[in-house]
Design an enzyme around this catalytic site. Sequence first.
Site, short mmCIF file in Angstrom:
data_model
loop_
_atom_site.label_atom_id
_atom_site.label_comp_id
_atom_site.label_asym_id
_atom_site.label_seq_id
_atom_site.Cartn_x
_atom_site.Cartn_y
_atom_site.Cartn_z
N CYS A 14 -72.61 -49.06 -11.69
CA CYS A 14 -71.20 -48.88 -12.05
C CYS A 14 -71.03 -48.92 -13.57
O CYS A 14 -71.38 -49.90 -14.21
CB CYS A 14 -70.36 -49.98 -11.40
SG CYS A 14 -68.65 -49.95 -11.92
N1 MHO Z 1 -67.84 -51.46 -6.64
C1 MHO Z 1 -66.93 -50.75 -7.49
C2 MHO Z 1 -67.65 -49.72 -8.27
C3 MHO Z 1 -66.80 -49.01 -9.23
S1 MHO Z 1 -67.75 -48.27 -10.35
C4 MHO Z 1 -66.75 -47.44 -11.40
C5 MHO Z 1 -65.88 -50.08 -6.63
O1 MHO Z 1 -66.22 -49.69 -5.52
O2 MHO Z 1 -64.76 -49.98 -7.05
O3 MHO Z 1 -68.55 -47.27 -9.66
#
Ligand code: MHO
Length: 159
Positions: A14
Site C-alpha cells: 500500500c
Molecule cells: N488495506 C488498505 C489498502 C489501501 S492502499 C492504498 C485498504 O484496503 O484500504 O492500497
Amino acid sequence: MVTAYEVATFAGGCFWGVEEAFRTVPGVIETAVGYTGGSTVSPAYRDVCSGNTGHAEAVRIRYDPSTITYRELLERFFAIHDPTTANRQGPDVGDQYRPVIFYHSEDQEREARALIEELNRSRRYPRPVVTEVLPAGPFFRAEEYHQRYLQRLRERSRW
Ligand code: MHO
C-alpha cells in the site's frame, strides 16, 4: 554548488505507508504516489485494486544525492517492506502489492542487485528475497486523495 536531484521508485505494498516512510527522510525532496509496472494508461485506483492492470502501487522519490545516497534509500526500503512475499504486504494481498525496485539507471540497478545478494547471503530473512528489480517505466500519479494520505489523516484528527 548546484546539485542535481535524482529519482528513485519503489513499490512495497500500500503506497500510503511507503510514502510516509520516505517523506520526512533528510535528503528526500519530494514524494508522489502512483501506479507503475503495468500495461494500462492513467489507471484509476479502483482499476488497480481489481488486480487486472498489472500496475503496482508505488512511490516516486526525488532526492538529493549529496544528502542521502541511493544505497541508503534502498536500506530504508528494505527496513519497511517484507521482501519475502511476492504478492502481498501485510494484510494487503494482490499483484498490485508486489515489492519492486524500479531502477532509473544502471548504477541503481547494480546497487539494488548487490544489496539483494548481500541480504540473501547473510540469511537475514528466513526465505529468499523475492523483491523484483525492474527498469522504471511510465509512472501514473495517483488521485490527489492518495497523496500524503497518512499525513493528512493525522492532521485531520488533530484539534
Ligand atoms: N488495506 C488498505 C489498502 C489501501 S492502499 C492504498 C485498504 O484496503 O484500504 O492500497
